[in-house]
Design an enzyme around this catalytic site. Structure first.
Site, mmCIF file in Angstrom:
data_model
loop_
_atom_site.group_PDB
_atom_site.id
_atom_site.type_symbol
_atom_site.label_atom_id
_atom_site.label_comp_id
_atom_site.label_asym_id
_atom_site.label_seq_id
_atom_site.Cartn_x
_atom_site.Cartn_y
_atom_site.Cartn_z
ATOM 1 N N ARG A 51 1.559 -10.146 0.870
ATOM 2 C CA ARG A 51 2.584 -11.148 0.548
ATOM 3 C C ARG A 51 3.434 -10.806 -0.662
ATOM 4 O O ARG A 51 4.666 -10.892 -0.624
ATOM 5 C CB ARG A 51 1.938 -12.522 0.238
ATOM 6 N N THR A 52 2.781 -10.467 -1.759
ATOM 7 C CA THR A 52 3.540 -10.348 -3.013
ATOM 8 C C THR A 52 4.524 -9.188 -2.921
ATOM 9 O O THR A 52 5.717 -9.333 -3.216
ATOM 10 C CB THR A 52 2.574 -10.161 -4.201
ATOM 11 N N LYS A 80 -2.918 11.692 -11.123
ATOM 12 C CA LYS A 80 -2.942 12.912 -11.944
ATOM 13 C C LYS A 80 -3.213 12.578 -13.407
ATOM 14 O O LYS A 80 -3.187 13.444 -14.262
ATOM 15 C CB LYS A 80 -1.583 13.622 -11.855
ATOM 16 N N ARG A 101 1.742 -4.626 -9.906
ATOM 17 C CA ARG A 101 0.368 -5.162 -9.749
ATOM 18 C C ARG A 101 -0.606 -4.072 -10.168
ATOM 19 O O ARG A 101 -0.427 -2.902 -9.817
ATOM 20 C CB ARG A 101 0.103 -5.568 -8.304
ATOM 21 N N HIS A 129 -1.407 -14.360 -12.239
ATOM 22 C CA HIS A 129 -0.534 -14.052 -11.099
ATOM 23 C C HIS A 129 0.622 -15.041 -11.164
ATOM 24 O O HIS A 129 0.743 -15.953 -10.350
ATOM 25 C CB HIS A 129 -1.342 -14.220 -9.808
HETATM 26 N N1 CP Z 1 -1.236 -14.246 -2.569
HETATM 27 C C1 CP Z 1 -1.221 -12.908 -2.790
HETATM 28 O O1 CP Z 1 -1.127 -12.424 -3.929
HETATM 29 O O2 CP Z 1 -1.332 -12.161 -1.645
HETATM 30 P P1 CP Z 1 -1.286 -10.569 -1.596
HETATM 31 O O3 CP Z 1 -2.536 -10.080 -2.318
HETATM 32 O O4 CP Z 1 -1.271 -10.217 -0.146
HETATM 33 O O5 CP Z 1 -0.061 -10.119 -2.332
#
Ligand code: CP
Length: 308
Positions: A51-52, A80, A101, A129
């Site tokens: 999703r993100t 590396k 991320r 998040h």
């Molecule tokens: N909700 C969420 O962060 O989903 P993903 O881990 O798929 O990005």
């Protein structure tokens, strides 16, 4: 230059501005279709995501911009031995804004200290998040009409669940929110959330171990997955993973106006028999993620389509 590392990097007024912009984007999509023409978003995902990452990329495409990046650390020069700082300095030469991320808590913060362009934390370990939080707030605003005066039950892995930590920090700045924390004792929210957020701000919260005992009180139930990737011990994960499964029987005493949320991915926490229940908002929530990320990109890049 502004980064988004922690939900409290944004004031309540700034959050409300982003949510209102997202609502305008939903109503006037064509107005924004070239807003980021010539701009590039880099998505640096050192940890898996559906999703993100994809909603960030879709968001930039719908704004008329372009995307570049990687979806796993394995395909980057991190393998590396390149540091996060060097990676960010280099990608900042190629992109106008970066969504990152990383499994290590604090990595996006480290990146932001050397970045020549805005950095967005797209999830750091079990910590924060913030763009999921913006997604959740937009969902609550659209489903409930207001971000004040409701009771929310947060259920599941409240220890490692970064979406819960960020949502608590953000919602605790609105009025009249009651938090009910539903978790096994091994997966309670970290102590710093209790002392630094709830107690310091005199916020109404309580901790329980079953959803049945509080279901009738809830306006929103926010289910979460047990975060397998953060456990040190497989046996503990197996023992705890199916502690809570929301199904029709558990909703017997729930309000007709209940909103069921989940940041997804779901494993077993919500039975698929609820997917067609009008109270199930989790797929609408995923869609809201794209619109709110469009609004965030515009805000951090300082793009205002209403200015000539
Ligand atoms: N909700 C969420 O962060 O989903 P993903 O881990 O798929 O990005």
């Amino acid at each position: 230059m502004k980064h988004l590392i922690d939900p409290t990097d944004l004031s309540v007024e700034e959050i409300d501005g982003i949510l209102n912009l997202a609502l305008d984007i939903i109503d006037n999509k064509s107005k924004y279709s070239e807003a980021c023409k010539g701009k590039k978003l880099a998505t640096l995902f050192f940890e898996p995501s559906t999703r993100t990452r994809l909603s960030f990329e879709a968001a930039m495409m719908e704004l008329g911009g372009n995307v570049l990046g990687f979806s796993s650390a394995d395909s980057s020069s991190a393998t590396k031995g390149e540091s996060v700082g060097d990676t960010i300095r280099v990608v900042g030469c190629y992109a106008d804004i970066i969504a990152m991320r990383h499994p290590k808590e604090g990595a996006p913060m480290l990146g932001s200290m050397v970045s020549p362009v805005p950095i967005i934390n797209a999830g750091d370990g079990g910590h924060n998040h913030p763009t999921q939080t913006l997604t959740d707030l937009l969902t609550i605003k659209r489903e409930k009409g207001d971000l004040n005066n409701f009771t929310i039950g947060l259920c599941g892995d409240l220890k490692f669940g970064r979406t819960v930590h960020s949502l608590i920090k953000a919602l605790s700045r609105y009025e009249g929110i009651k938090f009910i924390l539903i978790s096994p004792k091994e997966l309670k929210v970290p102590e710093y959330i209790i002392t630094e957020v709830f107690e310091k701000n005199n916020i109404d919260y309580r901790e329980v171990t079953t959803m049945e005992e509080v279901m009738s009180e809830l306006d929103i139930i926010y289910m979460t997955r047990v975060q397998k990737e953060r456990f040190f011990n497989e046996a503990d994960y197996v023992r705890l993973k199916d502690t809570y499964i929301l199904d029709k029987s558990k909703l017997k005493n729930a309000k007709e106006s209940l909103t069921i949320m989940h940041p997804l991915p779901r494993v077993n926490e919500i039975s698929t028999e609820l997917d067609d229940d009008p109270r199930a908002a989790y797929f609408r929530q995923a869609l809201n993620g794209k619109y709110v990320r469009m609004a965030l990109i515009l805000t951090l890049l300082g793009v205002n389509v209403n200015e000539g």
